[in-house]
Write a protein that holds these residues in place. Structure first.
Motif, PDB file in Angstrom:
ATOM      1  N   SER A  96       0.839  -1.205   0.000  1.00  0.00           N
ATOM      2  CA  SER A  96       0.000   0.000   0.000  1.00  0.00           C
ATOM      3  C   SER A  96       0.880   1.264   0.000  1.00  0.00           C
ATOM      4  O   SER A  96       0.550   2.238  -0.665  1.00  0.00           O
ATOM      5  N   GLN A  98       3.800   1.543  -1.427  1.00  0.00           N
ATOM      6  CA  GLN A  98       4.355   1.689  -2.780  1.00  0.00           C
ATOM      7  C   GLN A  98       3.296   2.196  -3.771  1.00  0.00           C
ATOM      8  O   GLN A  98       3.562   3.050  -4.607  1.00  0.00           O
ATOM      9  N   ARG A  99       2.083   1.656  -3.663  1.00  0.00           N
ATOM     10  CA  ARG A  99       1.016   2.072  -4.605  1.00  0.00           C
ATOM     11  C   ARG A  99       0.653   3.532  -4.398  1.00  0.00           C
ATOM     12  O   ARG A  99       0.425   4.270  -5.345  1.00  0.00           O
ATOM     13  N   ASN A 100       0.621   3.933  -3.124  1.00  0.00           N
ATOM     14  CA  ASN A 100       0.340   5.323  -2.797  1.00  0.00           C
ATOM     15  C   ASN A 100       1.361   6.243  -3.429  1.00  0.00           C
ATOM     16  O   ASN A 100       1.018   7.284  -4.001  1.00  0.00           O
ATOM     17  N   THR A 103       0.828   6.373  -7.267  1.00  0.00           N
ATOM     18  CA  THR A 103      -0.366   7.057  -7.778  1.00  0.00           C
ATOM     19  C   THR A 103      -0.447   8.510  -7.307  1.00  0.00           C
ATOM     20  O   THR A 103      -1.044   9.332  -7.981  1.00  0.00           O
ATOM     21  N   VAL A 123       2.982  -4.489  -8.094  1.00  0.00           N
ATOM     22  CA  VAL A 123       2.765  -3.156  -7.515  1.00  0.00           C
ATOM     23  C   VAL A 123       2.108  -2.214  -8.535  1.00  0.00           C
ATOM     24  O   VAL A 123       1.112  -1.563  -8.229  1.00  0.00           O
ATOM     25  N   CYS A 124       2.659  -2.167  -9.735  1.00  0.00           N
ATOM     26  CA  CYS A 124       2.124  -1.271 -10.782  1.00  0.00           C
ATOM     27  C   CYS A 124       1.952  -2.052 -12.085  1.00  0.00           C
ATOM     28  O   CYS A 124       2.670  -1.822 -13.062  1.00  0.00           O
TER      29      CYS A 124
END
Ligand code: DC
Length: 212
Positions: A96, A98-100, A103, A123-124
């Protein structure tokens, strides 16, 4: 714009990612540092990097300052990081973060470059560009040995190569988010390339995909 850079250790991911970030005006996240920081916290608390409960608690309590601690770069921390990396709940906590970052990149950046092992696959998965940067184990061990010696750390070549192979095997064999090139990744072999040549080659490859 999101650029995912995956691959084994000492393949040149970090240097390449920083240069790509500067070139395209993106921010860079070294995701290995997150795993290393959790590992360092566990080691400092005299915990076992193979014990899920200890590692999950350390991942949840991770503080940003540990990411800047030079001790996360030690071989001991690296080995512990690859031992705790297979624990699914540890990965979920770090996912979470890393995704934050990807994005909602910090500052005014119009995107991010993330480097790690599972950026393009987990992750992406919708990253605009996916690179899988690799090199022979011997070339990577030679680079790591040079880097250690430059930091004044004496190391034995055969041990560095052995450690690297063990770490690769753990990263590739784990059940959750193993290190594999994404299906749509561009593979860049840096065995015979220096940092400048690898950067030029990556730019060429990105241009040929017409995404930048
Ligand atoms: O890239 P590195 O050597 O700093 O990574 C340290 C360890 O962290 C590596 O052995 C596996 C783990 N890692 C991971 O599982 N997933 C990532 N995205 C990044 C690192």
């Amino acid at each position: 714009m999101i650029i995912a850079v995956d691959g084994p250790s000492a393949a040149g991911k970090g240097t390449l990612s920083r240069r790509l970030a500067a070139h395209f005006g993106l921010v860079h996240l070294d995701t290995g540092a997150l795993y290393r920081a959790v590992a360092l916290a566990v080691l400092r608390a005299k915990g076992d990097p193979g014990d899920p409960d200890t590692c999950i608690a350390a991942a949840k309590a991770l503080d940003r300052e540990t990411l800047d601690d030079p001790e996360i770069r030690s071989e001991r921390t690296a080995a512990a990081a690859s031992k705790l990396a297979p624990i699914p709940e540890v990965r979920a906590v770090l996912l979470s973060y890393q995704r934050n970052f990807a994005t909602r990149p910090p500052g005014e950046a119009k995107g991010a470059v993330l480097d790690g092992r599972d950026i393009g696959t987990v992750v992406c998965p919708d990253a605009d560009v996916k690179l899988f940067v690799t090199a022979s184990a011997e070339a990577r061990a030679a680079r790591r040995l040079k880097e250690l010696r430059e930091r004044g750390i004496e190391a034995i070549s055969s041990h560095v190569l052995q450690d690297m192979k063990e770490r690769d095997a753990r990263d590739q064999a784990r059940a959750v988010a193993p290190m594999v090139p994404a299906q749509d990744a561009i593979v860049l072999d840096t065995t015979d390339l220096d940092a400048n040549a690898a950067f030029e080659k990556a730019l060429e490859m990105i241009a040929s995909r017409d995404v930048a």
